[in-house]
Write a protein that holds these residues in place. Structure first.
Motif, PDB file in Angstrom:
ATOM      1  N   ALA A  92       0.833  -1.201   0.000  1.00 28.39           N
ATOM      2  CA  ALA A  92       0.000   0.000   0.000  1.00 28.39           C
ATOM      3  C   ALA A  92       0.871   1.255   0.000  1.00 28.39           C
ATOM      4  CB  ALA A  92      -0.923   0.005   1.205  1.00 28.39           C
ATOM      5  N   GLN A  93       1.934   1.247   0.789  1.00 30.39           N
ATOM      6  CA  GLN A  93       2.796   2.424   0.851  1.00 30.39           C
ATOM      7  C   GLN A  93       3.492   2.681  -0.478  1.00 30.39           C
ATOM      8  OE1 GLN A  93       2.620   4.499   3.427  1.00 30.39           O
ATOM      9  NE2 GLN A  93       1.104   3.028   4.188  1.00 30.39           N
ATOM     10  N   ALA A  94       3.910   1.603  -1.157  1.00 27.81           N
ATOM     11  CA  ALA A  94       4.544   1.766  -2.465  1.00 27.81           C
ATOM     12  C   ALA A  94       3.544   2.308  -3.487  1.00 27.81           C
ATOM     13  CB  ALA A  94       5.114   0.425  -2.932  1.00 27.81           C
ATOM     14  N   LEU A  95       2.310   1.845  -3.397  1.00 25.22           N
ATOM     15  CA  LEU A  95       1.287   2.302  -4.333  1.00 25.22           C
ATOM     16  C   LEU A  95       0.984   3.785  -4.130  1.00 25.22           C
ATOM     17  CD1 LEU A  95      -0.467   1.144  -6.596  1.00 25.22           C
ATOM     18  CD2 LEU A  95      -2.225   0.651  -4.896  1.00 25.22           C
ATOM     19  N   LYS A  96       1.050   4.228  -2.893  1.00 29.44           N
ATOM     20  CA  LYS A  96       0.741   5.633  -2.605  1.00 29.44           C
ATOM     21  C   LYS A  96       1.706   6.596  -3.285  1.00 29.44           C
ATOM     22  CE  LYS A  96      -1.744   5.363   1.803  1.00 29.44           C
ATOM     23  NZ  LYS A  96      -1.756   5.765   3.232  1.00 29.44           N
ATOM     24  N   THR A  97       2.933   6.156  -3.531  1.00 35.57           N
ATOM     25  CA  THR A  97       3.926   7.051  -4.133  1.00 35.57           C
ATOM     26  C   THR A  97       3.705   7.249  -5.624  1.00 35.57           C
ATOM     27  OG1 THR A  97       5.473   5.232  -4.594  1.00 35.57           O
ATOM     28  CG2 THR A  97       5.621   6.290  -2.420  1.00 35.57           C
ATOM     29  N   ARG A  98       2.821   6.474  -6.243  1.00 35.98           N
ATOM     30  CA  ARG A  98       2.620   6.555  -7.690  1.00 35.98           C
ATOM     31  C   ARG A  98       1.694   7.700  -8.107  1.00 35.98           C
ATOM     32  NH1 ARG A  98       0.895   0.611  -9.463  1.00 35.98           N
ATOM     33  NH2 ARG A  98      -0.112   1.876 -11.091  1.00 35.98           N
ATOM     34  N   PHE A  99       0.998   8.296  -7.142  1.00 36.08           N
ATOM     35  CA  PHE A  99      -0.002   9.300  -7.495  1.00 36.08           C
ATOM     36  C   PHE A  99       0.254  10.586  -6.712  1.00 36.08           C
ATOM     37  CE2 PHE A  99      -1.815   5.054  -7.863  1.00 36.08           C
ATOM     38  CZ  PHE A  99      -2.248   5.052  -9.187  1.00 36.08           C
ATOM     39  N   PRO A 100      -0.067  11.732  -7.290  1.00 35.27           N
ATOM     40  CA  PRO A 100       0.222  13.015  -6.637  1.00 35.27           C
ATOM     41  C   PRO A 100      -0.690  13.257  -5.436  1.00 35.27           C
ATOM     42  CG  PRO A 100      -1.020  13.370  -8.652  1.00 35.27           C
ATOM     43  CD  PRO A 100      -0.665  11.915  -8.631  1.00 35.27           C
ATOM     44  N   GLU A 101      -0.299  14.212  -4.637  1.00 34.28           N
ATOM     45  CA  GLU A 101      -1.050  14.545  -3.426  1.00 34.28           C
ATOM     46  C   GLU A 101      -2.470  14.997  -3.765  1.00 34.28           C
ATOM     47  OE1 GLU A 101      -1.524  14.478   0.537  1.00 34.28           O
ATOM     48  OE2 GLU A 101       0.353  13.974  -0.488  1.00 34.28           O
ATOM     49  N   THR A 102      -2.631  15.712  -4.867  1.00 31.67           N
ATOM     50  CA  THR A 102      -3.965  16.183  -5.246  1.00 31.67           C
ATOM     51  C   THR A 102      -4.921  15.016  -5.532  1.00 31.67           C
ATOM     52  OG1 THR A 102      -3.154  16.399  -7.523  1.00 31.67           O
ATOM     53  CG2 THR A 102      -3.175  18.382  -6.153  1.00 31.67           C
ATOM     54  N   PHE A 103      -4.369  13.910  -6.014  1.00 34.66           N
ATOM     55  CA  PHE A 103      -5.179  12.718  -6.263  1.00 34.66           C
ATOM     56  C   PHE A 103      -5.684  12.146  -4.936  1.00 34.66           C
ATOM     57  CE2 PHE A 103      -5.397   8.045  -6.707  1.00 34.66           C
ATOM     58  CZ  PHE A 103      -6.323   7.922  -7.736  1.00 34.66           C
ATOM     59  N   TRP A 104      -4.791  12.044  -3.950  1.00 36.62           N
ATOM     60  CA  TRP A 104      -5.163  11.442  -2.661  1.00 36.62           C
ATOM     61  C   TRP A 104      -6.139  12.323  -1.885  1.00 36.62           C
ATOM     62  CZ3 TRP A 104      -4.393   6.531  -2.261  1.00 36.62           C
ATOM     63  CH2 TRP A 104      -3.327   5.943  -2.948  1.00 36.62           C
ATOM     64  N   GLU A 105      -6.181  13.600  -2.214  1.00 36.89           N
ATOM     65  CA  GLU A 105      -7.115  14.491  -1.525  1.00 36.89           C
ATOM     66  C   GLU A 105      -8.572  14.131  -1.825  1.00 36.89           C
ATOM     67  OE1 GLU A 105      -5.941  18.345  -2.792  1.00 36.89           O
ATOM     68  OE2 GLU A 105      -4.171  18.441  -1.466  1.00 36.89           O
ATOM     69  N   ARG A 106      -8.798  13.407  -2.917  1.00 39.08           N
ATOM     70  CA  ARG A 106     -10.151  12.994  -3.268  1.00 39.08           C
ATOM     71  C   ARG A 106     -10.572  11.685  -2.590  1.00 39.08           C
ATOM     72  NH1 ARG A 106     -11.796  14.067  -9.480  1.00 39.08           N
ATOM     73  NH2 ARG A 106     -10.949  16.155  -9.758  1.00 39.08           N
ATOM     74  N   ILE A 107      -9.660  11.079  -1.858  1.00 45.14           N
ATOM     75  CA  ILE A 107      -9.905   9.748  -1.295  1.00 45.14           C
ATOM     76  C   ILE A 107      -9.944   9.832   0.224  1.00 45.14           C
ATOM     77  CG2 ILE A 107      -9.055   7.375  -1.136  1.00 45.14           C
ATOM     78  CD1 ILE A 107      -7.691   7.824  -3.840  1.00 45.14           C
ATOM     79  N   ARG A 108     -10.966   9.209   0.817  1.00 45.30           N
ATOM     80  CA  ARG A 108     -11.095   9.155   2.270  1.00 45.30           C
ATOM     81  C   ARG A 108     -11.132   7.689   2.697  1.00 45.30           C
ATOM     82  NH1 ARG A 108     -15.725   9.829   5.972  1.00 45.30           N
ATOM     83  NH2 ARG A 108     -17.049   9.942   4.125  1.00 45.30           N
ATOM     84  N   PHE A 109     -10.285   7.332   3.647  1.00 47.11           N
ATOM     85  CA  PHE A 109     -10.226   5.961   4.143  1.00 47.11           C
ATOM     86  C   PHE A 109     -11.019   5.842   5.443  1.00 47.11           C
ATOM     87  CE2 PHE A 109      -6.478   6.303   1.479  1.00 47.11           C
ATOM     88  CZ  PHE A 109      -6.509   5.105   0.782  1.00 47.11           C
TER      89      PHE A 109
END
Length: 400
Positions: A255-272
């Protein structure tokens, strides 16, 4: 056996910590997998018992103590185990504990839930008529997932040893029936669908009108196709107003490796969100436009069935049991498993569909699926399976 209830003993990893009626020290335990299908069947017989005296045997090292308590129509036998003695002994330790309990109970038949924690293997060693319910197909899992963990490979071995010997196997979905028949050839096999909790049948839908709210419910893992999901979402037009609620934490090195593939703006749309109760999951589905199930290997994902009976359109992989529940152009869209281009095409189609883009499905299909996946149907089918074994159970009892 006529004239009295059928005495059935479950060998199960039953999630007693999720029961509000359980003893306080059990309710305080860290919550493991909710195994909601077992609770649904238990509750269905609690509402209307067809004639079952149920005994639920659960073995776990995490139990604060061994104890017995009753919640009608079941007696729970919680057996605390010693760590390190279960899988390494090929579950002979468990067999000894279960045999000792069943000698006192003298059940008419035994219901082994799954092969993963040795239940099916234990049942085969005991002098009682029994059936096995498949909860996951580890043989298939190890074929699909590279470098599967050692325990999963061991579970696949247990599967081969257990299912071929079982007098009766139940499983969900047409795919699983065919897989079990082709790979293990048990004497009899029945398809019995595990029903979602009634809370999902009662969801009141209110998806947002100003954005696309996507829900995913599953582990953040290669087997669940999380990488495919994120790749597809990253290729949607930037102006597309989507947001993702991922039910399940993003933990571990993958999961941590996958997180590095996408920019911060992408992750801002995702809530866990994690550790949700069924009511909280139902609340998330009430406000979902779509549920996406990008899994690579799943016998019959409960998250898909929950969405289907809640009336949420599903974009799902054409794998395992998903095509049994997701009917194209009626309540969702299917795509080829492991194929990000196919997933992206299916997602775009759903977002352009006159019903799905508004979070709506065909009403007739919703009614049919709610009946097909109802707790009452599940309870009736399992009782029918028990009564099929009853003559063999009576004969076996006379020979003991």
């Amino acid at each position: 056996m006529p004239g009295r209830p059928l005495k059935v003993a479950w060998i199960s990893y039953f999630p007693v910590e999720w029961l509000p009626e359980a003893p306080p020290d059990f309710r305080a335990m860290p919550r493991h997998h909710p195994a909601s299908w077992q609770r649904v069947l238990f509750r269905a017989w609690q509402d209307q018992n067809p004639g079952v005296e149920l005994h639920i045997l659960a073995l776990r090292k995490q139990f604060p103590r061994s104890c017995t308590f009753q919640i009608a129509p079941a007696t729970f036998h919680c057996i605390r185990t010693i760590g390190g003695l279960r899988a390494p002994t090929l579950f002979w330790y468990d067999t000894w504990l279960v045999r000792r309990c069943l000698r006192r109970l003298q059940p008419d038949l035994v219901h082994a839930w799954g092969t993963e924690n040795g239940a099916a293997l234990i049942a085969a060693r005991l002098p009682y008529a029994y059936l096995v319910t498949v909860q996951g197909l580890m043989t298939w899992y190890c074929q699909v997932v590279p470098n599967a963990p050692v325990y999963n490979r061991m579970a696949a071995w247990l599967e081969r040893r257990s299912l071929s010997r079982a007098p009766l196997v139940t499983t969900e979905s047409r795919f699983a029936v065919a897989f079990v028949r082709d790979h293990f050839a048990p004497r009899r096999i029945l398809q019995i669908e595990h029903a979602p909790d009634p809370v999902f049948h009662q969801v009141v839908r209110r998806p947002p009108a100003d954005r696309i709210r996507i829900v995913v419910n599953g582990r953040f893992h290669f087997a669940k196709g999380t990488d495919l999901l994120l790749d597809a979402l990253s290729r949607l037009p930037g102006e597309q107003p989507w947001e993702l609620v991922h039910i399940g934490a993003a933990t571990g090195s993958w999961a941590q490796a996958l997180k590095t593939r996408f920019p911060e703006t992408f992750w801002e749309r995702i809530r866990f969100r994690s550790g949700l109760t069924l009511d909280e999951v139902a609340e998330e589905l009430s406000r979902a436009t779509l549920l996406i199930s990008p899994t690579r290997v799943d016998v019959s994902p409960n998250s898909v069935k929950e969405a289907v009976v809640a009336g949420v359109p599903v974009v799902g992989a054409r794998v395992g049991g998903i095509p049994d529940y997701v009917l194209p152009e009626k309540n969702g869209v299917l795509f080829e498993p492991g194929n990000v281009d196919s997933l992206l095409h299916a997602l775009r189609h759903a977002l352009q569909h006159p019903q799905f883009r508004r979070g709506e499905v065909d009403p007739d299909t919703l009614r049919r699926m709610r009946d097909y996946l109802s707790p009452a149907t599940m309870a009736r089918r399992f009782f029918e399976a028990y009564t099929q074994l009853a003559p063999a159970a009576a004969a076996q009892s006379q020979n003991q």
